[in-house]
Design a protein around this motif. Structure first.
Motif, PDB file in Angstrom:
ATOM      1  N   THR A 147     125.867  62.844  57.840  1.00  0.00           N
ATOM      2  CA  THR A 147     127.323  62.578  58.009  1.00  0.00           C
ATOM      3  C   THR A 147     128.082  63.773  57.533  1.00  0.00           C
ATOM      4  N   MET A 148     127.478  64.234  56.389  1.00  0.00           N
ATOM      5  CA  MET A 148     128.047  65.582  55.550  1.00  0.00           C
ATOM      6  C   MET A 148     127.998  66.647  56.586  1.00  0.00           C
ATOM      7  N   VAL A 149     127.022  66.713  57.351  1.00  0.00           N
ATOM      8  CA  VAL A 149     126.782  67.847  58.206  1.00  0.00           C
ATOM      9  C   VAL A 149     127.774  67.774  59.188  1.00  0.00           C
ATOM     10  N   LEU A 150     128.060  66.533  60.028  1.00  0.00           N
ATOM     11  CA  LEU A 150     129.055  66.442  61.032  1.00  0.00           C
ATOM     12  C   LEU A 150     130.414  66.867  60.570  1.00  0.00           C
ATOM     13  N   ILE A 151     130.552  66.418  59.320  1.00  0.00           N
ATOM     14  CA  ILE A 151     132.031  66.781  58.729  1.00  0.00           C
ATOM     15  C   ILE A 151     132.153  68.207  58.563  1.00  0.00           C
ATOM     16  N   CYS A 152     130.902  68.951  57.883  1.00  0.00           N
ATOM     17  CA  CYS A 152     130.994  70.174  57.672  1.00  0.00           C
ATOM     18  C   CYS A 152     130.881  71.001  58.856  1.00  0.00           C
ATOM     19  N   GLN A 153     130.320  70.586  60.056  1.00  0.00           N
ATOM     20  CA  GLN A 153     130.404  71.338  61.335  1.00  0.00           C
ATOM     21  C   GLN A 153     131.802  71.381  61.819  1.00  0.00           C
ATOM     22  N   GLU A 154     132.644  70.151  61.587  1.00  0.00           N
ATOM     23  CA  GLU A 154     134.016  70.080  62.098  1.00  0.00           C
ATOM     24  C   GLU A 154     135.015  71.038  61.428  1.00  0.00           C
ATOM     25  N   PHE A 155     134.707  71.029  59.878  1.00  0.00           N
ATOM     26  CA  PHE A 155     135.604  72.113  59.159  1.00  0.00           C
ATOM     27  C   PHE A 155     135.336  73.565  59.732  1.00  0.00           C
ATOM     28  N   MET A 156     133.936  73.953  60.057  1.00  0.00           N
ATOM     29  CA  MET A 156     133.690  75.126  60.277  1.00  0.00           C
ATOM     30  C   MET A 156     134.303  75.454  61.826  1.00  0.00           C
ATOM     31  N   LYS A 157     134.270  74.456  62.686  1.00  0.00           N
ATOM     32  CA  LYS A 157     134.896  74.776  64.072  1.00  0.00           C
ATOM     33  C   LYS A 157     136.231  75.305  63.780  1.00  0.00           C
ATOM     34  N   ARG A 158     137.074  74.422  63.072  1.00  0.00           N
ATOM     35  CA  ARG A 158     138.459  74.700  62.662  1.00  0.00           C
ATOM     36  C   ARG A 158     138.804  75.906  62.265  1.00  0.00           C
ATOM     37  N   ASN A 159     137.825  76.135  61.132  1.00  0.00           N
ATOM     38  CA  ASN A 159     138.047  77.709  60.223  1.00  0.00           C
ATOM     39  C   ASN A 159     136.645  78.266  60.011  1.00  0.00           C
TER      40      ASN A 159
END
Length: 306
Positions: A147-159
């Motif tokens: 779950t941490m990875v999914l959230i981290c990846q979403e942040f990285m997609k946006r910025n």
């Protein structure tokens, strides 16, 4: 202490229950404060690499040589170096020297520690109740890490400019409750010495003390502050909401999992501060159905080689 048969008949039962709980909690908190909590018995090769990684003159070749003493951990590093999560920019890797070179010394240390702890949880030799607790913890740690990875990846997609690493998020999540093994070990020793405490009471104490125990273990092994802030649930010098820390990501992951498990009581007591991107990410992941969310977590674990 009141003898065990009379304990269940005494009108002061609740007081004795509280005394037993306090006695065990005091023992544990004192052990943590004095750094006397027993460390998880990880393989010697992991301890060797932890020590090597702290040296300024350590080389990749020295780490690779130390790793060859444990074929299982060597294989885990080679596997990780071929994974999309830990090594997305390179072609196939077949040897441990190349794997260490790709992953980096710090990442190798984190990775093999996480693998060793996961194996300890699966192979635990305590009571049936304690073994079941550690087995459950291993599964929950994997879900939390994914779950941490999914959230981290979403942040990285946006910025894409954010200083975040999905592989590091995975390892931080896997090691977040590392102190639980030490607490279970303390409980086992407490019972062996002739003391008594109901397992449910002991679980409550361990839940209260797990963050401090985890912080203590990782601090002793000199993990960096990102691991420490999440394990100990401590925010350290982070004030910019537009630059999420691993602690922010962990807090979001915990909130999301509480929501998905329909734990309304825990959710209502769980404070969380979100940026605009954070709120959007949490909204997006909250609206996945259970099957889609579980599949996303499983894909993360497969991509990581974990």
């Amino acid at each position: 202490m009141t003898s065990l048969p009379l304990y269940w008949l005494t009108p002061n039962k609740q007081k004795i229950v509280n005394d037993l709980k306090c006695e065990f909690k005091n023992l544990v908190t004192e052990a943590i404060a004095q750094r006397q909590l027993k460390l998880p018995p990880i393989p010697q090769v992991v301890l060797n690499i932890q020590q090597l990684s702290l040296r300024d003159d350590v080389t990749i070749k020295a780490i690779a040589k130390a790793l060859t003493e444990d074929p299982s951990l060597s294989g885990a590093c080679v596997y990780a170096s071929n994974s999309a999560l830990f090594s997305p920019r390179f072609g196939p890797c077949h040897d441990i020297l190349t794997a260490v070179s790709r992953l980096g010394i710090a990442r190798v240390k984190d990775l093999i520690t996480a693998k060793a702890i996961e194996q300890l949880k699966k192979d635990a030799q305590f009571s049936q109740e304690c073994n079941a607790l550690l087995t459950k913890s291993a599964g929950l740690s994997r879900t939390f890490a994914a779950t941490m990875v999914l959230i981290c990846q979403e942040f990285m997609k946006r910025n894409p400019q954010l200083e975040l690493d999905a592989g590091k998020a995975m390892l931080i999540g896997l090691l977040a409750d590392i102190g639980l093994f030490s607490l279970v070990s303390a409980l086992s020793q407490y019972l062996k010495e002739g003391n008594y405490i109901d397992f449910e009471l002991a679980k409550d104490v361990m839940a209260q003390c797990c963050a401090e125990a985890s912080f203590s273990v990782l601090q002793f092994w000199q993990f960096d502050k990102d691991f420490l802030t999440v394990a100990g649930n401590r925010r350290m010098n982070h004030v910019d909401p537009e630059k999420p820390s691993y602690h922010d990501i962990a807090t979001m992951a915990n909130h999301l999992l509480l929501f998905r498990s329909h734990d309304e009581q825990a959710l209502s007591a769980h404070d969380i501060e979100l940026s605009a991107d954070g709120a959007d990410i949490l909204y997006q992941l909250s609206n996945l159905d259970d099957q889609a969310f579980q599949q996303a977590c499983q894909e993360v674990l497969q991509l990581s080689g974990m």
